[in-house]
Design an enzyme around this catalytic site. Structure first.
Site, mmCIF file in Angstrom:
data_model
loop_
_atom_site.group_PDB
_atom_site.id
_atom_site.type_symbol
_atom_site.label_atom_id
_atom_site.label_comp_id
_atom_site.label_asym_id
_atom_site.label_seq_id
_atom_site.Cartn_x
_atom_site.Cartn_y
_atom_site.Cartn_z
ATOM 1 N N LYS A 96 0.862 -1.179 0.000
ATOM 2 C CA LYS A 96 0.000 0.000 0.000
ATOM 3 C C LYS A 96 0.895 1.224 0.000
ATOM 4 C CE LYS A 96 -2.907 2.900 2.802
ATOM 5 N NZ LYS A 96 -3.695 3.091 4.036
ATOM 6 N N ASN A 109 -9.116 1.242 9.556
ATOM 7 C CA ASN A 109 -8.391 0.862 10.765
ATOM 8 C C ASN A 109 -9.024 1.518 11.979
ATOM 9 O OD1 ASN A 109 -6.539 0.301 12.816
ATOM 10 N ND2 ASN A 109 -4.764 0.739 11.584
#
Lengths: 66, 270
Positions: free
Chosen positions: B112, B221
């Site tokens: 990422k 997250n």
């Protein structure tokens, strides 16, 4: 010789391999990655890669993150 | 052999495909901000996620030698790890981080890429992100790129060879939800690589909205790790993602200004 490990200056004997350095740090067999002077040192070359005075060593691992 | 007809299960076999690999779950989760490793493990399991982001940081030298290792809890054998360049503000730091991650994870190429612009907004620095993308694509990395919700830039990343494009819905950790659904929809409509909302989701309905817009997945997250009960929220997010995906595939009714009776008008006895 003086080397910099994760930003901290440290004194080590000359003729030190990457493998010996990691053992001295208690990090042998840990899952980590090693970079010296911004170049990756691959695990397969730890025994043959020697540390030089002034080297900037980065030892990293995976931690929690987004 | 049984002669019983098998019902068509439309809800199955709808994999998310990233860089040629199929995933059942369309929820991707980060591993930051948890109280401890147990909570990380429990919430990650409850989310049903198969792709899990990790950060790359300096090893503590000479302290906490026996502290639990994240990779013991989130094993590369059970999850597809997605090393993240979060915290990088320059292309060169992001490239270094990706190369260290590849070494750490034995040649793993899926990363990422996130190159940040400033600490207050954590918005991406697109110029630096493009620079890093050019280097990393040449270097063989498979890049899932964090970007803003600009459809032109999203298409540019796809053209450069990113395997997935991940526009933010709102600032990282803000929980503000999908701030610009029209742009997200435009990005999805233009794309031929997976589009995942990355950042800004606050609760399960936000995740569902992202999926109803046609996104291929959502990466989050804080919305899970910061909830009062992270494990329960992880479960809620899993269902929000599934509900939103099914609603997208089912095709919602058009919005109308006035009512439309659900019961037939014919046959009334009054």
């Amino acid at each position: 010789m003086n080397i910099i490990i994760n930003g901290t200056a440290s004194e080590y004997p000359d003729k030190l391999s990457a493998a010996e350095l990691l053992r001295a740090l208690g990090l042998a067999d840990k899952r980590l990655a090693l970079e010296i002077n911004e170049e990756i040192v691959s695990r397969s070359t730890y025994d043959s890669h020697f540390i030089h005075p002034g080297d900037r060593v980065e030892i990293v691992h995976a931690i929690g993150g987004g | 052999m049984s002669s019983v007809m098998q019902p068509q299960l439309h809800s199955t076999a709808d994999p998310l495909i990233i860089a040629g690999v199929e995933y059942k779950s369309r929820l991707l989760v980060g591993t930051g901000k948890y109280k401890d490793m147990d909570e990380t493990r429990a919430a990650t399991e409850a989310s049903g996620a198969e792709i899990v982001t990790v950060a790359i940081r300096r090893t503590n030298i000479g302290q906490n030698a026996d502290e639990p290792n994240l990779l013991d809890v989130i094993s590369p054998d059970s999850y597809t790890l997605l090393p993240n360049t979060a915290g990088c503000y320059t292309a060169s730091d992001a490239v270094r981080t990706c190369r260290l991650a590849r070494e750490l994870l034995d040649g793993h190429e899926l990363v990422k890429l996130e190159v940040l612009g400033d600490e207050q907004t954590l918005f991406p620095d697109i110029i630096q992100t493009i620079e890093a993308t050019e280097i990393l694509v040449k270097d063989g990395f498979k890049i899932m790129v964090y970007t803003n919700d600009d459809p032109i830039i999203a298409k540019r990343f796809e053209d450069m060879g990113c395997v997935a494009v991940m526009p933010l819905a709102a600032p990282i950790g803000s929980g503000l939800g999908i701030r610009n659904p029209h742009n997200i929809r435009t990005i999805v409509e233009n794309a031929s690589v997976p589009i995942l909302v990355d950042a800004g989701v606050g609760t399960a309905s936000d995740a569902a909205i992202a999926m109803e817009l046609g996104c291929d997945g959502v990466l989050m997250n804080t919305a899970i790790a910061g909830a009062q009960d992270p494990v329960l929220m992880a479960s809620a997010m899993k269902k929000g993602i599934q509900a939103g995906r099914e609603a997208f595939r089912a095709g919602r009714i058009p919005r109308k200004r006035f009512a439309s009776a659900s019961s037939p008008i014919d046959g009334t006895f009054f």
